[in-house]
Scaffold this motif. Structure first.
Motif, PDB file in Angstrom:
ATOM      1  N   ALA A  17      95.980  46.078  13.211  1.00 41.78           N
ATOM      2  CA  ALA A  17      96.394  46.852  14.483  1.00 41.78           C
ATOM      3  C   ALA A  17      95.728  48.089  14.696  1.00 41.78           C
ATOM      4  CB  ALA A  17      97.856  46.774  14.619  1.00 41.78           C
ATOM      5  N   HIS A  29      91.344  39.391  15.777  1.00 44.68           N
ATOM      6  CA  HIS A  29      92.129  38.206  15.891  1.00 44.68           C
ATOM      7  C   HIS A  29      92.823  38.281  14.639  1.00 44.68           C
ATOM      8  CE1 HIS A  29      92.363  33.775  17.492  1.00 44.68           C
ATOM      9  NE2 HIS A  29      93.565  34.202  16.868  1.00 44.68           N
ATOM     10  N   TRP A  41     104.956  38.571  15.721  1.00 46.72           N
ATOM     11  CA  TRP A  41     103.998  39.610  16.123  1.00 46.72           C
ATOM     12  C   TRP A  41     103.780  39.595  17.662  1.00 46.72           C
ATOM     13  CZ3 TRP A  41     102.694  43.276  13.291  1.00 46.72           C
ATOM     14  CH2 TRP A  41     102.535  43.384  12.031  1.00 46.72           C
ATOM     15  N   ASN A  42     103.797  38.505  18.220  1.00 51.61           N
ATOM     16  CA  ASN A  42     103.594  38.313  19.690  1.00 51.61           C
ATOM     17  C   ASN A  42     104.919  38.948  20.551  1.00 51.61           C
ATOM     18  OD1 ASN A  42     100.945  37.892  19.813  1.00 51.61           O
ATOM     19  ND2 ASN A  42     101.325  35.498  19.275  1.00 51.61           N
ATOM     20  N   LEU A  46     108.889  43.108  15.953  1.00 58.46           N
ATOM     21  CA  LEU A  46     107.814  42.492  14.966  1.00 58.46           C
ATOM     22  C   LEU A  46     108.442  42.031  13.596  1.00 58.46           C
ATOM     23  CD1 LEU A  46     105.392  45.728  15.590  1.00 58.46           C
ATOM     24  CD2 LEU A  46     105.283  43.511  16.741  1.00 58.46           C
ATOM     25  N   VAL A  57     100.851  48.347  17.773  1.00 56.76           N
ATOM     26  CA  VAL A  57     100.711  47.205  18.301  1.00 56.76           C
ATOM     27  C   VAL A  57     100.546  47.119  19.958  1.00 56.76           C
ATOM     28  CG1 VAL A  57     101.914  44.854  18.353  1.00 56.76           C
ATOM     29  CG2 VAL A  57     101.536  46.042  16.115  1.00 56.76           C
ATOM     30  N   ARG A  58     101.574  47.667  20.420  1.00 53.73           N
ATOM     31  CA  ARG A  58     101.815  47.677  21.945  1.00 53.73           C
ATOM     32  C   ARG A  58     100.532  48.169  22.613  1.00 53.73           C
ATOM     33  NH1 ARG A  58     106.406  50.647  22.738  1.00 53.73           N
ATOM     34  NH2 ARG A  58     107.796  49.523  21.167  1.00 53.73           N
ATOM     35  N   ARG A  61      97.649  45.157  21.601  1.00 51.37           N
ATOM     36  CA  ARG A  61      97.853  43.904  21.978  1.00 51.37           C
ATOM     37  C   ARG A  61      97.855  43.477  23.151  1.00 51.37           C
ATOM     38  NH1 ARG A  61     103.858  42.048  20.028  1.00 51.37           N
ATOM     39  NH2 ARG A  61     104.150  43.109  22.183  1.00 51.37           N
ATOM     40  N   GLY A  62      97.107  42.208  23.553  1.00 54.21           N
ATOM     41  CA  GLY A  62      96.547  41.584  24.824  1.00 54.21           C
ATOM     42  C   GLY A  62      95.528  42.370  25.265  1.00 54.21           C
ATOM     43  N   LEU A  65      93.663  42.955  20.708  1.00 52.90           N
ATOM     44  CA  LEU A  65      94.407  42.547  19.432  1.00 52.90           C
ATOM     45  C   LEU A  65      95.154  41.070  19.569  1.00 52.90           C
ATOM     46  CD1 LEU A  65      95.273  43.283  16.434  1.00 52.90           C
ATOM     47  CD2 LEU A  65      97.022  44.260  17.424  1.00 52.90           C
ATOM     48  N   THR A  66      94.709  40.350  18.878  1.00 58.02           N
ATOM     49  CA  THR A  66      95.354  39.010  19.122  1.00 58.02           C
ATOM     50  C   THR A  66      96.128  38.236  17.933  1.00 58.02           C
ATOM     51  OG1 THR A  66      93.550  38.456  20.464  1.00 58.02           O
ATOM     52  CG2 THR A  66      94.981  36.394  20.277  1.00 58.02           C
ATOM     53  N   PHE A  67      97.267  37.765  17.899  1.00 56.60           N
ATOM     54  CA  PHE A  67      97.805  37.156  17.007  1.00 56.60           C
ATOM     55  C   PHE A  67      97.996  35.427  17.115  1.00 56.60           C
ATOM     56  CE2 PHE A  67      99.513  41.258  16.619  1.00 56.60           C
ATOM     57  CZ  PHE A  67      99.082  41.859  15.585  1.00 56.60           C
TER      58      PHE A  67
END
Ligand code: NAD
Ligand code: UPG
Length: 463
Positions: A17, A29, A41-42, A46, A57-58, A61-62, A65-67
């Motif tokens: 992250a 990824h 995580w998505n 968390l 993360v916020r 992510r998207g 950063l992908t989980f």
């Protein structure tokens, strides 16, 4: 550039992250075999609690950063593959109880070999025995699809509870490797936010060994001061005063000299035992014994704490209610792995105490499962009696005041800030008398508590 990280745990999640946050142009990824962990995580909740992590993360992510659980796809697309899977102590076969279980690492290497094409940099992020990179290289070189690899060691030094600060402003980033080009490529990633002079490069083996050594030195400091705490209790010296007095010597320094009920966490014990096993493997008996003593002293400290509770409560805690404040291995984390609280609670349960446990971040299921596994035998079997002990004698509540009601004693086992400011007058009124407090972290004001009427026992204080 594309980065893949195998393992979305306490290291893989926060580390990636941070890279994604600091390097918006890199697609990161993070993959894991555990679908629940990936779903968390998505989500908005968390899977790990870590101050500041949600924001990081916020932000990424998207965006970059992908989980996911698409391990093969993430490996195939990546230029750099981090391996951040767990390396727990082996519980079976050769080296049981000491050696690191490298099963998960080897599976990752085989999977990378199977699905990779072209050239990849493979980074050991997990903590590994020195010379593991040799095995990883051998496995990778068996790839029959023409793929080529550089293997680097890049151990992680973050501590839980301060992971985001540690990642943002690390004391150093360590990269070990044979290919200057590969080392340079990884160093460029960190150099996006870490000053160049803090990025150290070494040979592969020094890097692998430095991680085990750093943890061994840190744990050794805690065991050293804990050993002195036992002597303080016998001599009316005060361990906090001793810590301060020695810590002001600039050669010793003040950090990691806080006496406690014992160190916990997923790393210290595991990594020292791993070091001990390595030393034995290389025929270095005295070196192995030297480091093993750090773990022996830690076990003694945890045992000593539970024994002191029994001894000072008139030699019996059977059917007495004890409020346990804190179950995580340190504050600001929901991680309970190897927490001292597990072993203190286990010993008290074996003395037939009734425990009412409160931790601000640890779930009831985790507490129960940790206690059951601490009571189980080596093969993992839990006797009916032990299961019954936990079912009948353990209650988990959601605040400290409820834990203390009608209790004979309070044992403070994690140094959560909220425990410092509890209304102890109110707590005292609701407890059985004499009301005992055992401060396993030395965070409470002993004078003030004594004035209220408590009998208080702390680490390294002879009362
Ligand atoms: N926890 C820490 O603070 C910390 C700090 C520094 C270093 N380390 C080291 O980092 C490593 C990881 O520690 P952690 O605490 O993050 O562990 P963890 O158990 O929280 O996470 C590891 C994850 O790897 C996943 N995994 C295992 N095998 C896999 C596979 N083949 N494919 C995909 N996913 C797989 C597991 O499902 C798990 O979610 C360990 O070697 C540890 O010693 C940990
Ligand atoms: O003076 C001290 C310092 C720590 N502890 C205890 O020691 C344990 C470990 O604490 P800490 O080291 O802060 O947390 P970890 O997350 O286990 O981090 C250690 O283990 C990680 C995993 O390898 C490394 O990356 C970190 O650098 C290393 O500090 C905890 O139970 C603490 O309460 C004490 O009792 N007294």
């Amino acid at each position: 550039m594309k980065i893949c990280c195998i393992g979305a745990g306490y290291v893989g999640g926060p580390t990636m992250a941070m890279i994604a946050k600091q390097c918006p142009e890199i697609a990161v990824h993070v993959v894991d075999l555990n679908p629940q962990r990936i779903a968390a995580w998505n989500s908005d909740t968390l899977p790990i609690y870590e101050p500041g992590l949600d924001e990081v993360v916020r932000e990424a992510r998207g965006r970059n950063l992908t989980f996911s659980t698409n391990v093969d796809e993430a490996i195939a697309e990546a230029d750099i593959i981090f391996i951040a899977v767990n390396t727990p102590t082996k519980h079976f076969g050769i080296g049981a109880g000491r050696a690191a279980n490298l099963e998960f690492i080897e599976k990752c290497a085989r999977q990378i070999a199977k699905v990779s094409e072209g050239h990849k940099i493979v980074v050991e992020k997990s903590t590994l025995p020195v010379r593991t990179a040799e095995a990883i290289k051998r496995i990778l070189s068996s790839a029959d699809n023409g793929a080529t690899f550089d293997v680097l060691s890049n151990p992680e030094f973050l501590a839980e509870g301060t992971a985001i600060d540690d990642l943002l402003d690390p004391d150093r980033v360590l990269i070990g490797g044979e290919s200057p080009k590969a080392v340079q490529t990884l160093a460029e990633v960190y150099a996006q936010w870490v000053p160049r002079e803090k990025i150290l490069s070494t040979n592969l083996w020094s890097s692998e060994l430095s991680k085990l050594t750093a943890n061994a030195f840190l744990a050794q400091r805690v065991s050293s001061i804990n050993a002195i705490s036992a002597l303080c209790e016998a001599t009316e010296a005060d361990v906090d005063e001793v810590s301060k007095a020695i810590g002001t010597d600039s050669r010793i320094g003040p950090k990691f000299l806080k006496a406690s009920v014992g160190f916990g966490g997923s790393c210290f014990q595991k990594d020292i035992l791993n070091l001990v096993y390595l030393c034995e493997h290389f025929g270095l008996r005295e070196v192995a014994d030297y480091w093993e003593q750090v773990v022996i002293m830690n076990d003694y400290q945890k045992r000593r704490f539970a024994e002191r509770i029994c001894r000072t409560m008139f030699n019996t805690v059977s059917d007495k209610k004890i409020a346990i404040l804190g179950f995580a291995f340190k504050k600001d984390t929901n991680d309970t792995r190897e927490s001292a609280a597990i072993y203190v609670c286990r010993d008290l349960l074996r003395e037939r105490a009734r425990l009412v446990i409160y931790d601000p971040k640890v779930e009831k299921e985790t507490i129960v499962s940790e206690l059951l596994s601490a009571l189980s035998d080596l093969s993992g079997t839990i006797s009916d009696l032990d299961r019954e002990l936990v079912e009948s004698n353990v209650t988990v509540v959601d605040n400290a005041y409820d834990a203390a009601i009608h209790s004979h004693a309070i044992a403070l086992l994690t140094e959560w800030d909220e425990f410092r400011t509890l209304d102890f007058e109110r707590i005292y009124q609701t407890m059985q008398k004499p009301a005992f407090i055992y401060d396993g972290r030395n965070i409470l004001d002993r004078q003030a508590l004594r004035k209220i009427g408590f009998e208080i026992f702390a680490i390294g204080k002879s009362n």
